[in-house]
Design a protein around this motif. Structure first.
Motif, PDB file in Angstrom:
ATOM      1  N   VAL A  72       0.731  -1.121  -0.113  1.00  0.00           N
ATOM      2  CA  VAL A  72       0.137   0.043  -0.040  1.00  0.00           C
ATOM      3  C   VAL A  72       0.675   1.297  -0.037  1.00  0.00           C
ATOM      4  CG1 VAL A  72      -1.912   1.223   1.381  1.00  0.00           C
ATOM      5  CG2 VAL A  72      -1.763  -1.103   1.033  1.00  0.00           C
ATOM      6  N   LYS A  75       2.315   2.104  -3.261  1.00  0.00           N
ATOM      7  CA  LYS A  75       1.343   2.672  -4.284  1.00  0.00           C
ATOM      8  C   LYS A  75       1.373   4.198  -4.032  1.00  0.00           C
ATOM      9  CE  LYS A  75      -3.370   1.689  -5.658  1.00  0.00           C
ATOM     10  NZ  LYS A  75      -4.419   0.898  -5.345  1.00  0.00           N
ATOM     11  N   LEU A  76       1.215   4.359  -2.745  1.00  0.00           N
ATOM     12  CA  LEU A  76       1.011   5.877  -2.374  1.00  0.00           C
ATOM     13  C   LEU A  76       2.334   6.606  -2.934  1.00  0.00           C
ATOM     14  CD1 LEU A  76      -0.016   5.694   1.250  1.00  0.00           C
ATOM     15  CD2 LEU A  76      -1.243   6.943  -0.420  1.00  0.00           C
ATOM     16  N   TYR A 151      -5.642   2.000   1.569  1.00  0.00           N
ATOM     17  CA  TYR A 151      -4.886   2.838   0.701  1.00  0.00           C
ATOM     18  C   TYR A 151      -5.769   4.155   0.574  1.00  0.00           C
ATOM     19  CZ  TYR A 151      -3.239   5.530  -3.729  1.00  0.00           C
ATOM     20  OH  TYR A 151      -3.026   6.242  -4.450  1.00  0.00           O
TER      21      TYR A 151
END
Length: 163
Positions: A72, A75-76, A151
């Motif tokens: 997660v 991805k951020l 997320y």
């Protein structure tokens, strides 16, 4: 007389913790030295003597939930320009932390020394389980998430801080 000495030592410890000038820590994956200063009275954590916005992410090496949180986090990082610092609580030494970071393909600044782990965990009010994500805005802790955090929730926190 003994009680008075204890009171003086307690006061000195509180004063030291509350008004410390800061601690310097070197992170993995960089040559830069980071100075974190914590003011316990104001509950303010400054990075390099500025009121920056950043997040501290507390992990341990063998935590299964932490593994999920790392995906997660990656991805951020790909979608937002925001400073994330990983605090690895159970690394034995530099090589152990480096190996973990490489294994997780995590190209973030990782603090692994016991001194850094202790100081930063105290600054967020303690870490009693992992993962923990603490978001700071202008030196003040905005949000603290314990456990696997989706997320969307983290994204909304970053958007709120950046606005």
């Amino acid at each position: 007389m003994g009680t008075f000495r204890i009171q003086i030592y307690a006061f000195a410890l509180i004063l030291f913790c509350a008004c410390g000038s800061g601690e310097n820590f070197k992170a993995l994956n960089t040559d830069e030295i980071y100075n974190f200063s914590y003011n316990g009275f104001e509950k303010e954590l400054k990075l390099n003597h500025q009121k920056n916005s950043f997040a501290l992410v507390f992990f341990t090496k063998d935590c299964g939930v932490c593994k999920e949180q790392i995906s997660v986090l990656k991805k951020l990082i790909n979608h937002y320009d925001f400073d994330f610092f990983v605090v690895l609580g159970d690394a034995k030494d530099f090589n152990d932390a480096k190996e973990w970071s490489f294994e997780k393909n995590l190209d973030l600044k990782v603090f692994y020394e016991k001194k850094a782990v202790n100081f930063l965990s105290l600054a967020v009010g303690g870490v009693y389980g992992v993962p923990v994500l603490s978001f700071f805005n202008q030196g003040k802790m905005e949000q603290k998430f314990i456990g696997l955090t989706p997320y969307g929730i983290l994204e909304n926190t970053i958007k709120k801080i950046k606005s």
